[in-house]
Enzyme design. Structure first.
Site, short mmCIF file in Angstrom:
data_model
loop_
_atom_site.label_atom_id
_atom_site.label_comp_id
_atom_site.label_asym_id
_atom_site.label_seq_id
_atom_site.Cartn_x
_atom_site.Cartn_y
_atom_site.Cartn_z
N TYR A 158 -6.61 -33.39 25.45
CA TYR A 158 -7.62 -33.33 24.39
C TYR A 158 -8.74 -32.38 24.80
O TYR A 158 -9.10 -31.45 24.07
CB TYR A 158 -8.19 -34.73 24.11
N SER A 168 -16.97 -30.57 22.64
CA SER A 168 -17.25 -31.89 23.20
C SER A 168 -17.77 -31.77 24.62
O SER A 168 -17.42 -30.84 25.35
CB SER A 168 -15.94 -32.69 23.20
N LYS A 170 -10.12 -28.38 23.44
CA LYS A 170 -11.50 -27.99 23.14
C LYS A 170 -11.91 -26.76 23.94
O LYS A 170 -12.48 -25.80 23.41
CB LYS A 170 -12.47 -29.15 23.43
#
Lengths: 283, 283
Positions: free
Chosen positions: B82, B58, B86
């Protein structure tokens, strides 16, 4: 299970693989063992309502620091998977702490632990060729290895040899007890360097060992190892100020205790495994 | 198991939790699900000798970029758990790649995927209040939410509103196919931005939606959300140069397809679950 049979309110998490070179070759082993292992402990803590946690981190999270002594607020980055697992767990702890005010977490960044318990019956069990300096020295002293290789003599240090911050393992243990006590004050997440603050070169350590134990350690200077840095030593001001802890044992004592352990137990725990489970030591 | 019953030589790993706010509240869920999930896949790949792997990363790994458009070699850091999952998985992939020359790995950094398949029967299933802009707009359009909140109008952008890089989900899918093909050339680890390279403000998107679908979207300007940045859009030069891939669908088409999906399926997949397993679509 152990949590049900005992009233456990604090955890010290020591369990991890720790060889830099091995981690480069087998990164997945390191991520699985170190990172997933820690996550399982965090999950259990949640399930069982255990809120106090002390983590064995490492000076490796400072990467290649721009200067020394190293303070806790230096930039954090890593140069190998072993170091990455340490820093990732620190990051997870930081996020857990932000999400849950009840957690009392301590990150202890170890510098280079050496030495052994003064009894000579608790020390580092070695399998194969040592990755660290002091075990290598004691293996040479005990006659299991021929000579020590010193990697590079053109570093930017007083004697051209890499400088590290050795700490007696019993001092390290006492640092953990001080951290456990600090957790009771409920500060959320705290982070401390555990080091003496004094840098010694590899050759300083060799000559301290020779002097302390009256044994000659043959060595040769070889090429630099990729990734090694000039100097790495801690600023231990914060931990003294906040925990009242400082390292007490000097480099000679580290050398004496390392050698007592090695010379009493040339085959490690092989000969006194049974005894070990039965004794408790005053540190 | 699926690997034994099928001849699988490549994996695209989409499975992850993806809500920033939720990750701040429940970090352990995110680390367990996203990080451990990926490690399990890596372990299986090793066991079953699968060497090709495409990872859904992302733009969040760029943290708050200093300027736009964002190139793949910008500094990487994250602002929430989050994003941390990643970036950690990217780091693990990098270490795996260094340790094993047989691995062919692709990191695809998604910008803001919206839209749906043109058929109107494949789209994003929504549970509860949407965390992302387009689902919020379509929920307002379908009458399930009253009005859109636009967070802040004093950003350093042409209209003062935050600018993002929306990309049609079908373009995103095609980017994965291009990456899979690239893996066959065996370059080790490759990393690409998947974005259109065009920035649109929240209000640009609202007016495109209104124009494309002839529906008015009531909105109000509210306070900035903590952590939001002025602009975030990709430089897609590298991915075009190396994969020949670029986004084809424009913002109007994204809005049309998002709305077709939402208006045909106000309750998501509830009504056509059975159908879905049976059909294969040309993208």
């Amino acid at each position: 299970m152990v949590f049900e049979e005992n009233n456990i309110n604090s955890i010290i998490h020591f369990a991890a693989l720790k060889a830099v070179g091995e981690s480069v070759e087998k990164p997945l082993e390191y991520y699985k063992n170190n990172l997933v292992g820690a996550l399982v402990v965090f999950e259990l803590m949640k399930e069982l309502n255990v809120n106090n946690f002390v983590f064995s981190s490492s000076a490796t999270v400072y990467g290649k620091p721009e200067y020394c002594p190293i303070k806790e607020d230096f930039p954090l980055w890593t140069t190998n998977p072993y170091g990455a697992t340490k820093l990732m767990i620190e990051d997870v702890m930081s996020d857990l702490s932000k999400a849950n005010n009840n957690l009392n977490l301590a990150i202890l960044r170890y510098f280079n632990p050496i030495g052994a318990h003064i009894s000579g019956i608790i020390g580092e069990e070695l399998n194969g060729t040592p990755n660290n300096l002091m075990p290598y020295i004691t293996k040479v002293a005990v006659g299991q290895l021929k000579e020590l290789s010193v990697f590079g003599n053109d570093y930017d240090t007083p004697d051209g040899i890499g400088v590290r911050n050795y700490i007696h393992v019993v001092d390290l243990v006492k640092g953990h007890l001080a951290a456990l006590k600090k957790l009771e004050e409920k500060h959320g997440l705290v982070t401390y360097n555990l080091g003496t603050g004094k840098g010694y070169s590899v050759l300083d350590l060799v000559s301290s060992f020779e002097k302390a134990n009256n044994i000659e350690i043959p060595y040769k200077i070889v090429e630099r190892r990729p990734g090694d840095i000039d100097m790495c030593y801690a600023d231990p001001t914060k931990v003294y100020k906040e925990l009242g802890w400082k390292a007490e044992f000097d480099i000679e004592r580290m050398c004496e205790d390392s050698w007592r352990w090695q010379s009493n137990n040339p085959k490690g725990y092989e000969e006194n495994n049974e005894l070990l489970g039965m004794i408790t030591y005053e540190i």
